[in-house]
Design a protein around this motif. Structure first.
Motif, PDB file in Angstrom:
ATOM      1  N   PRO A 150       0.826  -1.220   0.000  1.00 23.11           N
ATOM      2  CA  PRO A 150       0.000   0.000   0.000  1.00 23.11           C
ATOM      3  C   PRO A 150       0.859   1.269   0.000  1.00 23.11           C
ATOM      4  O   PRO A 150       0.552   2.231  -0.708  1.00 23.11           O
ATOM      5  N   ALA A 151       1.951   1.257   0.757  1.00 19.05           N
ATOM      6  CA  ALA A 151       2.829   2.435   0.821  1.00 19.05           C
ATOM      7  C   ALA A 151       3.491   2.705  -0.522  1.00 19.05           C
ATOM      8  O   ALA A 151       3.695   3.857  -0.912  1.00 19.05           O
ATOM      9  N   LYS A 152       3.822   1.628  -1.251  1.00 19.47           N
ATOM     10  CA  LYS A 152       4.542   1.795  -2.526  1.00 19.47           C
ATOM     11  C   LYS A 152       3.637   2.174  -3.690  1.00 19.47           C
ATOM     12  O   LYS A 152       4.109   2.693  -4.693  1.00 19.47           O
ATOM     13  N   TYR A 153       2.367   1.840  -3.589  1.00 16.84           N
ATOM     14  CA  TYR A 153       1.450   2.088  -4.715  1.00 16.84           C
ATOM     15  C   TYR A 153       0.250   2.926  -4.271  1.00 16.84           C
ATOM     16  O   TYR A 153      -0.906   2.488  -4.400  1.00 16.84           O
ATOM     17  N   PRO A 154       0.513   4.148  -3.760  1.00 19.35           N
ATOM     18  CA  PRO A 154      -0.590   4.938  -3.198  1.00 19.35           C
ATOM     19  C   PRO A 154      -1.683   5.267  -4.218  1.00 19.35           C
ATOM     20  O   PRO A 154      -2.849   5.383  -3.849  1.00 19.35           O
ATOM     21  N   ALA A 155      -1.331   5.372  -5.504  1.00 18.92           N
ATOM     22  CA  ALA A 155      -2.343   5.755  -6.497  1.00 18.92           C
ATOM     23  C   ALA A 155      -3.467   4.715  -6.553  1.00 18.92           C
ATOM     24  O   ALA A 155      -4.622   5.060  -6.794  1.00 18.92           O
ATOM     25  N   LEU A 156      -3.129   3.446  -6.333  1.00 19.58           N
ATOM     26  CA  LEU A 156      -4.183   2.426  -6.283  1.00 19.58           C
ATOM     27  C   LEU A 156      -4.929   2.484  -4.954  1.00 19.58           C
ATOM     28  O   LEU A 156      -6.158   2.473  -4.918  1.00 19.58           O
ATOM     29  N   PHE A 157      -4.165   2.575  -3.854  1.00 19.91           N
ATOM     30  CA  PHE A 157      -4.812   2.405  -2.549  1.00 19.91           C
ATOM     31  C   PHE A 157      -5.649   3.609  -2.119  1.00 19.91           C
ATOM     32  O   PHE A 157      -6.547   3.450  -1.301  1.00 19.91           O
TER      33      PHE A 157
ATOM     34  N   VAL B  30       0.818  16.927 -13.817  1.00 22.22           N
ATOM     35  CA  VAL B  30       0.374  15.581 -13.469  1.00 22.22           C
ATOM     36  C   VAL B  30       0.230  15.515 -11.953  1.00 22.22           C
ATOM     37  O   VAL B  30       1.189  15.740 -11.217  1.00 22.22           O
ATOM     38  N   GLY B  31      -0.949  15.211 -11.478  1.00 26.60           N
ATOM     39  CA  GLY B  31      -1.180  15.108 -10.037  1.00 26.60           C
ATOM     40  C   GLY B  31      -0.397  13.945  -9.438  1.00 26.60           C
ATOM     41  O   GLY B  31      -0.169  12.930 -10.094  1.00 26.60           O
ATOM     42  N   ALA B  32       0.010  14.102  -8.192  1.00 29.78           N
ATOM     43  CA  ALA B  32       0.827  13.083  -7.518  1.00 29.78           C
ATOM     44  C   ALA B  32       0.107  11.745  -7.407  1.00 29.78           C
ATOM     45  O   ALA B  32       0.738  10.716  -7.199  1.00 29.78           O
ATOM     46  N   LEU B  33      -1.219  11.752  -7.559  1.00 27.88           N
ATOM     47  CA  LEU B  33      -1.980  10.511  -7.451  1.00 27.88           C
ATOM     48  C   LEU B  33      -2.544  10.055  -8.794  1.00 27.88           C
ATOM     49  O   LEU B  33      -3.417   9.209  -8.863  1.00 27.88           O
ATOM     50  N   ALA B  34      -2.033  10.645  -9.875  1.00 20.03           N
ATOM     51  CA  ALA B  34      -2.561  10.310 -11.201  1.00 20.03           C
ATOM     52  C   ALA B  34      -2.142   8.910 -11.637  1.00 20.03           C
ATOM     53  O   ALA B  34      -2.741   8.330 -12.543  1.00 20.03           O
ATOM     54  N   GLY B  35      -1.107   8.378 -11.018  1.00 21.25           N
ATOM     55  CA  GLY B  35      -0.644   7.044 -11.401  1.00 21.25           C
ATOM     56  C   GLY B  35       0.068   7.039 -12.734  1.00 21.25           C
ATOM     57  O   GLY B  35      -0.042   6.099 -13.507  1.00 21.25           O
ATOM     58  N   VAL B  36       0.767   8.141 -12.999  1.00 21.89           N
ATOM     59  CA  VAL B  36       1.423   8.304 -14.292  1.00 21.89           C
ATOM     60  C   VAL B  36       2.903   8.626 -14.075  1.00 21.89           C
ATOM     61  O   VAL B  36       3.264   9.394 -13.185  1.00 21.89           O
ATOM     62  N   SER B  37       3.761   8.013 -14.893  1.00 19.68           N
ATOM     63  CA  SER B  37       5.188   8.326 -14.834  1.00 19.68           C
ATOM     64  C   SER B  37       5.458   9.598 -15.638  1.00 19.68           C
ATOM     65  O   SER B  37       5.161   9.668 -16.828  1.00 19.68           O
ATOM     66  N   VAL B  38       5.989  10.600 -14.953  1.00 21.24           N
ATOM     67  CA  VAL B  38       6.249  11.892 -15.591  1.00 21.24           C
ATOM     68  C   VAL B  38       7.258  11.742 -16.737  1.00 21.24           C
ATOM     69  O   VAL B  38       7.064  12.284 -17.827  1.00 21.24           O
ATOM     70  N   ASP B  39       8.314  10.977 -16.501  1.00 26.91           N
ATOM     71  CA  ASP B  39       9.345  10.789 -17.541  1.00 26.91           C
ATOM     72  C   ASP B  39       8.779  10.106 -18.784  1.00 26.91           C
ATOM     73  O   ASP B  39       9.047  10.512 -19.909  1.00 26.91           O
ATOM     74  N   ALA B  40       7.996   9.044 -18.549  1.00 21.80           N
ATOM     75  CA  ALA B  40       7.425   8.305 -19.676  1.00 21.80           C
ATOM     76  C   ALA B  40       6.446   9.189 -20.447  1.00 21.80           C
ATOM     77  O   ALA B  40       6.424   9.182 -21.677  1.00 21.80           O
ATOM     78  N   LEU B  41       5.668   9.996 -19.715  1.00 23.27           N
ATOM     79  CA  LEU B  41       4.690  10.860 -20.373  1.00 23.27           C
ATOM     80  C   LEU B  41       5.405  11.937 -21.196  1.00 23.27           C
ATOM     81  O   LEU B  41       5.016  12.236 -22.329  1.00 23.27           O
ATOM     82  N   ASP B  42       6.467  12.489 -20.627  1.00 21.33           N
ATOM     83  CA  ASP B  42       7.273  13.499 -21.316  1.00 21.33           C
ATOM     84  C   ASP B  42       7.795  12.934 -22.641  1.00 21.33           C
ATOM     85  O   ASP B  42       7.676  13.551 -23.703  1.00 21.33           O
ATOM     86  N   PHE B  43       8.348  11.730 -22.569  1.00 17.83           N
ATOM     87  CA  PHE B  43       8.881  11.070 -23.767  1.00 17.83           C
ATOM     88  C   PHE B  43       7.778  10.859 -24.807  1.00 17.83           C
ATOM     89  O   PHE B  43       7.938  11.219 -25.977  1.00 17.83           O
ATOM     90  N   CYS B  44       6.633  10.324 -24.370  1.00 22.22           N
ATOM     91  CA  CYS B  44       5.545  10.031 -25.309  1.00 22.22           C
ATOM     92  C   CYS B  44       4.997  11.304 -25.959  1.00 22.22           C
ATOM     93  O   CYS B  44       4.702  11.325 -27.151  1.00 22.22           O
ATOM     94  N   LEU B  45       4.885  12.387 -25.169  1.00 25.73           N
ATOM     95  CA  LEU B  45       4.374  13.650 -25.718  1.00 25.73           C
ATOM     96  C   LEU B  45       5.315  14.181 -26.799  1.00 25.73           C
ATOM     97  O   LEU B  45       4.868  14.647 -27.851  1.00 25.73           O
TER      98      LEU B  45
END
Lengths: 224, 113
Positions: A150-157, B30-45
């Motif tokens: 949970p700590a490592k994957y906060p976007a899911l939790f 990109v919001g901290a909880l968006a679940g997106v890698s900033v580096d990967a998104l930068d590359f793809c854009l």
């Protein structure tokens, strides 16, 4: 953009096509009184095993959409457990999307079904931010993975309404702390339901069934 | 690696916004909880902007903190969700933002602000 092409600020929320299809799914499912759970967890955490155990309890009151990168092994397992299952092979994609779910759901007879499970592709990252139109996301972890998930994957939790901790029969052989995993999950979402269980021994499954019964009953109540 | 799909959505949104004009600059948050890698998104854009008819803009992708509102009344920004409220230490918080991806700025003028 101004006509003269001068610089300007834009604030544009990126709502992709998936989000609008997901909303449509959500309305359809709500109209059918269906409780839809998007089950998200690592490969091997026991998602399909949990659904097999759940099928023994709920029988044809439940149905399953199975997502995998490749093979129909999992839908075959679910079908063998006696419930309706449709397989989606993503062909490499790391998560399901709302259009795939809409297509799969359209193939199913859901009129007598209370709970539709969507077993997502095994992955703790990508599926968390892709809305499928589900009622809730259920995050699933297991003891051998370690208690820091949970700590490592906060976007899911932060998005998960329930967290299932599987394989508690293995606790004597590891240093896994259910309290840590549950505590971190509750820090990320104060309202989360944490259920520790073992699909092998059956311990804890009753709490999972109770949770589902409660959710099913509230999904059936017409929205006010 | 779902950043490819997100990059395509961003480019489409930008092209729609500008009426398919080429642009010089785009800033994406990109919001901290968006679940997106900033580096990967930068590359793809970077790879997709040209294909989407946006030309060769300078692209900045920035991760921004989540905004939380605690039950004690404190509203604050953070990247560390496992840390409690800076005011009361509690975790009874509502997420105000942090899950979104937003195009914050698009420029196609010769003079940049």
């Amino acid at each position: 953009m101004t006509a003269d092409g001068k610089s300007q600020d834009a604030v544009l929320k990126v709502a992709d096509k998936n989000a609008s299809i997901a909303e449509k799914n959500r309305r359809t499912f709500a109209g059918q009184g269906l409780f839809v759970a998007n089950l998200i967890g690592s490969p091997g955490c026991g998602k399909t095993s949990l659904l097999e155990q759940t099928a023994k309890h709920f029988g044809r009151r439940m149905a399953v959409i199975e997502g995998d990168v490749k093979t129909a092994f999992d839908s075959a397992r679910i079908a063998a457990a006696g419930v309706d299952a449709v397989q989606i092979e993503t062909g490499g994609a790391c998560h399901l999307n709302a259009a795939q779910v809409a297509e799969a759901a359209a193939k199913m007879n859901l009129s007598k079904v209370d709970i539709l499970f969507i077993e997502n592709v095994g992955n703790l990252v990508c599926p968390s931010s892709v809305d499928l139109g589900e009622t809730v996301k259920v995050a699933m972890v297991s003891v051998p993975e370690g208690d820091e998930k949970p700590a490592k994957y906060p976007a899911l939790f932060v998005r998960a309404a329930a967290v299932v901790i599987n394989k508690i029969d293995l606790l004597p052989y590891t240093e896994y702390s259910v309290n840590r995993a549950a505590g971190d999950s509750r820090k990320l979402n104060g309202a989360v339901e944490v259920i520790a269980l073992s699909c092998t021994t059956g311990k804890g499954l009753e709490a999972w069934f109770e949770y589902l019964e409660k959710q099913t009953a509230s999904a059936k109540r017409p929205a006010t | 690696m779902h950043e490819f799909t997100i990059a395509r959505s961003i480019c489409r949104a930008a092209a729609e916004h500008t009426g398919d004009a080429k642009i010089d600059f785009m800033r994406v948050e990109v919001g901290a909880l968006a679940g997106v890698s900033v580096d990967a998104l930068d590359f793809c854009l970077g790879e997709m902007a040209g294909e989407a008819g946006l030309g060769k803009p300078e692209i900045v992708v920035e991760e921004v903190p989540a905004v939380l509102k605690c039950s004690c009344g404190k509203e604050y920004q953070t990247f560390e969700l496992l840390e409690g409220c800076p005011s009361c230490g509690g975790f009874d918080r509502e997420i105000i933002s942090g899950m979104d991806i937003t195009i914050k700025q698009i420029e196609n003028g010769k003079e940049r602000k």
